[in-house]
Scaffold this active site. Structure first.
Site, PDB file in Angstrom:
ATOM      1  N   GLY A 143      58.282  43.600  -4.130  1.00  0.00           N
ATOM      2  CA  GLY A 143      56.988  42.993  -4.749  1.00  0.00           C
ATOM      3  C   GLY A 143      55.790  43.520  -4.868  1.00  0.00           C
ATOM      4  O   GLY A 143      54.749  43.860  -5.981  1.00  0.00           O
ATOM      5  N   GLY A 157      64.884  41.848  -4.530  1.00  0.00           N
ATOM      6  CA  GLY A 157      66.356  42.326  -2.872  1.00  0.00           C
ATOM      7  C   GLY A 157      67.686  42.720  -3.537  1.00  0.00           C
ATOM      8  O   GLY A 157      67.989  43.372  -2.541  1.00  0.00           O
TER       9      GLY A 157
END
Ligand code: AMP
Length: 417
Positions: free
Chosen positions: A375, A398
């Site tokens: 992110g 992820g």
């Protein structure tokens, strides 16, 4: 056998495509960032251009059951606009048989949020808080059993299956992995997945050397497996951000109030030992920009990272650290970056992370292969306007982390096996 989207004959066929349309919506249900929709469009267009029809499936958010707030109907108009054809909508992904049967080549149907059904994730819902272990086990077995029918029903809609949802490739869900077995000879990756897999292979399998990984972020615990895998693969390991202070303290440094995890100091030392044995150079921060509180109004102090005064907390990489890291990055042939080297959400302490984005852009210009994921790292690259100046920006946080841990992702394995 795995097929390839560029070679597959879609003419007259129905393709069920798992995409990641999990886009952020505001309170008026307007899309605030359509990156994920745009990322899937090349794959969807390809099927239509080659005379196929589309059954598009995705999740949105984390609903606990049917919940209008998480309906994919909110995005139908936008997907239609981007795809260039009117997209029909099936308001129950298990009751789309008639709409699917009526689909003609060149037409597209979006199924309602798969996660309105617990079977998508295969996890029981609505269990009482005080449920016994027996009850939990029984509920899990029940949902796994009904999941089989769920998967079979989705598969019955189509002649071929495409997975283009990298963001959920690390989950063994109905639509991301289990469905593939119904298409033993008609399963493939979409373009986004192909791109992500190639980018990761460019770093983990076919890297040009020297290979450098820059790993930042808050805690060692959240990226321990990543560090353990990378230390066996890279030539240089730059460890920045909050997680760096655990390493500094483990080596006997004074880190003031900086974030750290005492219980992970043995793991940190073991990573450093492995690095030494393998001849991997580890670059910890040598100079830190400190603050006294987690705020933009905090006073600042530059201090050696291993000698931070008691009342101060390490918040960002200092100029001396950045200068060393810059040299390492610019002399690498391949660079992987995941995680901020400072408290990126506070502009006062975002400078180091933005500098890393700049170094990567410069290295890319000189011919280095650069892959960015996570992110804050992606946000830093975007904020600097460098998205097109690095080699690849990963769309899956992820999923990318699990891939660089060296794990085989279920969504990838299901297509390949
Ligand atoms: P992660 O989710 O593990 O990639 O970590 C991202 C978070 O790490 C961001 O919210 C940053 O604020 C945090 N972070 C980075 N450097 C520091 C630091 N020196 N002290 C505290 N938090 C940090």
């Amino acid at each position: 056998m795995q097929q390839f989207i560029d070679k597959y004959d879609f003419a007259g066929k129905k393709a069920i495509v798992r995409v990641d349309f999990n886009v952020p919506l505001n309170e008026k249900f307007e899309i605030t960032d359509d990156t994920r929709i745009r990322a899937a469009i090349p794959t969807l267009k390809k099927v239509l251009e080659k005379g196929g029809s589309l059954i598009i499936m995705s999740h949105l958010g984390r609903p606990k059951g049917v919940d209008a707030k998480f309906s994919l109907k909110h995005i139908v108009a936008h997907v239609s606009e981007k795809l260039g054809v009117p997209v029909q909508f099936a308001d129950d992904c298990m009751k789309a048989d008639a709409q699917v049967a009526a689909l003609k080549p060149g037409e597209a149907l979006l199924l309602e949020n798969l996660r309105f059904y617990a079977e998508e994730e295969g996890k029981p819902r609505g269990l009482a808080e005080d449920a016994s272990d027996e009850e939990k086990k029984a509920a899990k077995a029940a949902v796994k059993e009904s999941q089989k029918e769920f998967v079979k029903h989705l598969a019955s809609y189509a002649d071929c299956y495409i997975n283009d949802a990298f963001g959920t490739a690390h989950r063994a869900h109905a639509s991301t992995a289990l469905i593939a077995k119904y298409f033993p000879n008609d399963k493939m990756f979409g373009y986004l997945m192909e791109g992500e897999i190639k980018a990761i292979d460019n770093v983990l399998k076919n890297a040009g050397h020297p290979l450098t990984a820059i790993i930042g972020g808050s805690k060692v615990s959240s990226k321990l497996a990543v560090l353990q895998n990378l230390v066996t693969k890279v030539d240089n390991l730059i460890i920045g951000g909050g997680m760096g202070y655990t390493f500094i303290k483990a080596r006997g440094g004074k880190i003031g109030k900086s974030l750290h995890e005492d219980e992970l100091m043995p793991e940190a030392l073991s990573i450093l030992k492995t690095a030494e044995e393998k001849g991997v150079k580890v670059y910890l921060s040598t100079e830190t920009l400190c603050g006294t509180e987690f705020s933009n109004d905090s006073p600042t102090l530059l201090a050696p990272t291993n000698d931070i005064p008691d009342e101060w907390e390490g918040m960002d990489a200092g100029p001396a650290s950045l200068e060393t890291w810059k040299k390492v990055i610019l002399s690498s042939k391949t660079v992987l970056w995941n995680g901020p080297v400072g408290v990126f959400e506070l502009p006062k302490f975002a400078g180091g992370t933005l500098k890393i984005a700049e170094f990567l852009a410069e290295a890319t210009k000189n011919g280095t292969y650069t892959l960015v994921g996570g992110g804050d790292s992606v946000a830093a690259v975007t904020q600097m306007g460098y998205s097109d100046k690095v080699s690849y920006v990963s769309t899956g946080g992820g999923a990318m982390l699990e891939a660089i841990e060296g794990k085989e992702l279920p969504g990838i394995a299901a297509i390949r096996e």
